[in-house]
Write a protein that holds these residues in place. Structure first.
Motif, PDB file in Angstrom:
ATOM      1  N   LEU A 142      63.753 -13.760   2.111  1.00  0.00           N
ATOM      2  CA  LEU A 142      63.120 -14.836   2.862  1.00  0.00           C
ATOM      3  C   LEU A 142      61.889 -15.293   2.094  1.00  0.00           C
ATOM      4  CD1 LEU A 142      60.311 -13.634   4.432  1.00  0.00           C
ATOM      5  CD2 LEU A 142      62.109 -12.317   5.544  1.00  0.00           C
ATOM      6  N   TRP A 143      61.424 -16.455   2.424  1.00  0.00           N
ATOM      7  CA  TRP A 143      60.166 -16.970   1.874  1.00  0.00           C
ATOM      8  C   TRP A 143      59.098 -16.799   2.932  1.00  0.00           C
ATOM      9  CZ3 TRP A 143      59.262 -18.281  -3.024  1.00  0.00           C
ATOM     10  CH2 TRP A 143      60.362 -18.547  -3.845  1.00  0.00           C
ATOM     11  N   LEU A 144      57.948 -16.255   2.535  1.00  0.00           N
ATOM     12  CA  LEU A 144      56.826 -16.031   3.447  1.00  0.00           C
ATOM     13  C   LEU A 144      55.598 -16.756   2.911  1.00  0.00           C
ATOM     14  CD1 LEU A 144      55.836 -14.356   5.957  1.00  0.00           C
ATOM     15  CD2 LEU A 144      54.992 -12.712   4.293  1.00  0.00           C
ATOM     16  N   ILE A 145      54.975 -17.543   3.760  1.00  0.00           N
ATOM     17  CA  ILE A 145      53.726 -18.209   3.389  1.00  0.00           C
ATOM     18  C   ILE A 145      52.666 -17.118   3.247  1.00  0.00           C
ATOM     19  CG2 ILE A 145      51.943 -19.836   4.124  1.00  0.00           C
ATOM     20  CD1 ILE A 145      54.567 -21.264   3.572  1.00  0.00           C
ATOM     21  N   ASP A 146      51.962 -17.118   2.117  1.00  0.00           N
ATOM     22  CA  ASP A 146      50.912 -16.117   1.892  1.00  0.00           C
ATOM     23  C   ASP A 146      49.873 -16.197   3.020  1.00  0.00           C
ATOM     24  OD1 ASP A 146      52.306 -15.661  -0.426  1.00  0.00           O
ATOM     25  OD2 ASP A 146      50.650 -16.143  -1.778  1.00  0.00           O
ATOM     26  N   GLY A 147      49.436 -15.046   3.470  1.00  0.00           N
ATOM     27  CA  GLY A 147      48.429 -14.978   4.526  1.00  0.00           C
ATOM     28  C   GLY A 147      48.994 -14.867   5.930  1.00  0.00           C
ATOM     29  N   ALA A 152      54.440 -10.885   8.063  1.00  0.00           N
ATOM     30  CA  ALA A 152      54.610  -9.853   7.033  1.00  0.00           C
ATOM     31  C   ALA A 152      54.833  -8.488   7.683  1.00  0.00           C
ATOM     32  CB  ALA A 152      53.403  -9.822   6.105  1.00  0.00           C
ATOM     33  N   ARG A 153      54.027  -8.149   8.680  1.00  0.00           N
ATOM     34  CA  ARG A 153      54.192  -6.856   9.365  1.00  0.00           C
ATOM     35  C   ARG A 153      55.554  -6.769  10.051  1.00  0.00           C
ATOM     36  NH1 ARG A 153      48.946  -8.140  10.823  1.00  0.00           N
ATOM     37  NH2 ARG A 153      49.638  -8.728  12.908  1.00  0.00           N
ATOM     38  N   PHE A 154      55.958  -7.854  10.702  1.00  0.00           N
ATOM     39  CA  PHE A 154      57.248  -7.907  11.387  1.00  0.00           C
ATOM     40  C   PHE A 154      58.374  -7.593  10.406  1.00  0.00           C
ATOM     41  CE2 PHE A 154      61.044 -10.372  12.465  1.00  0.00           C
ATOM     42  CZ  PHE A 154      61.303  -9.951  13.761  1.00  0.00           C
ATOM     43  N   TYR A 155      58.382  -8.282   9.268  1.00  0.00           N
ATOM     44  CA  TYR A 155      59.455  -8.076   8.290  1.00  0.00           C
ATOM     45  C   TYR A 155      59.364  -6.718   7.602  1.00  0.00           C
ATOM     46  CZ  TYR A 155      60.504 -12.990   9.018  1.00  0.00           C
ATOM     47  OH  TYR A 155      60.842 -14.189   9.589  1.00  0.00           O
ATOM     48  N   ARG A 157      58.349  -3.950   8.906  1.00  0.00           N
ATOM     49  CA  ARG A 157      58.889  -2.962   9.848  1.00  0.00           C
ATOM     50  C   ARG A 157      60.416  -2.977   9.868  1.00  0.00           C
ATOM     51  NH1 ARG A 157      54.713  -4.992  13.248  1.00  0.00           N
ATOM     52  NH2 ARG A 157      56.250  -6.096  14.500  1.00  0.00           N
ATOM     53  N   ARG A 158      61.007  -4.041   9.399  1.00  0.00           N
ATOM     54  CA  ARG A 158      62.462  -4.173   9.399  1.00  0.00           C
ATOM     55  C   ARG A 158      63.059  -4.048   8.010  1.00  0.00           C
ATOM     56  NH1 ARG A 158      59.829  -5.906  13.405  1.00  0.00           N
ATOM     57  NH2 ARG A 158      60.740  -5.785  15.469  1.00  0.00           N
ATOM     58  N   GLY A 159      62.308  -3.430   7.094  1.00  0.00           N
ATOM     59  CA  GLY A 159      62.841  -3.070   5.787  1.00  0.00           C
ATOM     60  C   GLY A 159      62.675  -4.077   4.671  1.00  0.00           C
ATOM     61  N   PHE A 160      61.988  -5.182   4.915  1.00  0.00           N
ATOM     62  CA  PHE A 160      61.741  -6.151   3.846  1.00  0.00           C
ATOM     63  C   PHE A 160      60.531  -5.702   3.036  1.00  0.00           C
ATOM     64  CE2 PHE A 160      64.279  -8.680   6.708  1.00  0.00           C
ATOM     65  CZ  PHE A 160      64.971  -9.566   5.894  1.00  0.00           C
ATOM     66  N   ARG A 161      60.587  -5.946   1.723  1.00  0.00           N
ATOM     67  CA  ARG A 161      59.441  -5.639   0.862  1.00  0.00           C
ATOM     68  C   ARG A 161      59.032  -6.905   0.121  1.00  0.00           C
ATOM     69  NH1 ARG A 161      61.318  -5.302  -4.292  1.00  0.00           N
ATOM     70  NH2 ARG A 161      63.543  -4.869  -4.512  1.00  0.00           N
ATOM     71  N   HIS A 162      57.742  -6.996  -0.174  1.00  0.00           N
ATOM     72  CA  HIS A 162      57.193  -8.163  -0.866  1.00  0.00           C
ATOM     73  C   HIS A 162      57.600  -8.138  -2.336  1.00  0.00           C
ATOM     74  CE1 HIS A 162      54.452  -9.204   2.474  1.00  0.00           C
ATOM     75  NE2 HIS A 162      54.422  -7.894   2.658  1.00  0.00           N
ATOM     76  N   LEU A 163      57.987  -9.286  -2.861  1.00  0.00           N
ATOM     77  CA  LEU A 163      58.244  -9.427  -4.286  1.00  0.00           C
ATOM     78  C   LEU A 163      56.967  -9.936  -4.942  1.00  0.00           C
ATOM     79  CD1 LEU A 163      61.848 -10.924  -4.311  1.00  0.00           C
ATOM     80  CD2 LEU A 163      61.130  -8.532  -4.399  1.00  0.00           C
ATOM     81  N   ASP A 164      56.728  -9.495  -6.142  1.00  0.00           N
ATOM     82  CA  ASP A 164      55.499  -9.826  -6.863  1.00  0.00           C
ATOM     83  C   ASP A 164      55.639 -11.196  -7.522  1.00  0.00           C
ATOM     84  OD1 ASP A 164      52.996  -9.656  -8.001  1.00  0.00           O
ATOM     85  OD2 ASP A 164      53.678  -8.430  -9.692  1.00  0.00           O
ATOM     86  N   GLU A 165      55.347 -12.229  -6.766  1.00  0.00           N
ATOM     87  CA  GLU A 165      55.445 -13.599  -7.244  1.00  0.00           C
ATOM     88  C   GLU A 165      54.589 -14.490  -6.361  1.00  0.00           C
ATOM     89  OE1 GLU A 165      59.561 -14.674  -6.767  1.00  0.00           O
ATOM     90  OE2 GLU A 165      59.464 -14.489  -4.609  1.00  0.00           O
ATOM     91  N   GLN A 166      54.317 -15.686  -6.824  1.00  0.00           N
ATOM     92  CA  GLN A 166      53.617 -16.664  -6.009  1.00  0.00           C
ATOM     93  C   GLN A 166      54.085 -18.046  -6.449  1.00  0.00           C
ATOM     94  OE1 GLN A 166      49.235 -17.414  -6.109  1.00  0.00           O
ATOM     95  NE2 GLN A 166      49.367 -16.520  -4.058  1.00  0.00           N
ATOM     96  N   ILE A 167      54.584 -18.806  -5.483  1.00  0.00           N
ATOM     97  CA  ILE A 167      55.149 -20.127  -5.726  1.00  0.00           C
ATOM     98  C   ILE A 167      54.437 -21.101  -4.788  1.00  0.00           C
ATOM     99  CG2 ILE A 167      57.293 -21.480  -5.698  1.00  0.00           C
ATOM    100  CD1 ILE A 167      57.450 -19.052  -7.591  1.00  0.00           C
TER     101      ILE A 167
END
Length: 184
Positions: A142-147, A152-155, A157-167
């Motif tokens: 998924l795409w998450l708006i920074d901030g 972020a906490r919701f995802y 808790r459901r096993g998603f991890r942040h990828l090291d990138e910024q677009i």
């Protein structure tokens, strides 16, 4: 507008909420809810003409068409009485805009495109029920708006991890930075 048969949910829904696939008749309500929730979620960060441009880009006629023949997308809409209180959608990845920007290959073959819940339904379990209704066992991103710490906490808790990138989100969104999260 919301008379089709509700779908069973794996997770209990909040009282009075019905979850179902959207129909072509839901297109305008879907687009309006989505843009409203995006404005509420990112208040103070979006350009002043976001709502107008967002509804134009939502392309209600196009939504009517895709809701009539969903192909490989999975969409759910949550109604409470006569109003939408949440929506979610997944589709095959990458999206056209990702290909156009060269953001390929995607980190997974499925993308969680949308998951928005009305503010008064936060903490009710509706977000989790919507997520479970559209995301299966395959890897998804998924795409998450920074901030957006709440999301972020919701995802997380459901096993998603942040990828090291910024677009950059681009001009409609005012260039707000975003990044992907992956659940593999």
């Amino acid at each position: 507008m919301h008379s089709s048969r509700p779908l069973p949910a794996a997770r209990p829904l909040p009282e009075g909420v019905a979850l179902r696939e959207p129909t072509p008749a839901d297109a305008l309500a879907w687009a309006t809810f989505l843009v409203h929730e995006q404005q509420r979620t990112y208040a103070g960060q979006l350009p002043v003409d976001f709502a107008e441009r967002g509804l134009e880009q939502a392309n209600v006629a196009g939504l009517e068409h895709v809701f009539a023949s969903p192909k490989d997308a999975v969409r759910r809409i949550a109604w409470l009485g006569d109003r939408i209180v949440g929506l979610a959608a997944t589709s095959a990845a990458p999206a056209r805009w990702e290909r156009e920007l060269g953001l390929v290959p995607p980190p997974a073959d499925r993308e969680l495109d949308r998951l928005y819940v009305a503010a008064e339904m936060h903490g009710s379990g509706l977000g989790a029920a919507l997520l479970e209704a559209v995301v299966d066992e395959r890897p998804h991103y998924l795409w998450l708006i920074d901030g957006n710490a709440r999301a972020a906490r919701f995802y997380e808790r459901r096993g998603f991890r942040h990828l090291d990138e910024q677009i950059s989100t681009g001009p409609t969104w005012g260039g707000i930075p975003m990044h992907r999260m992956l659940r593999s």
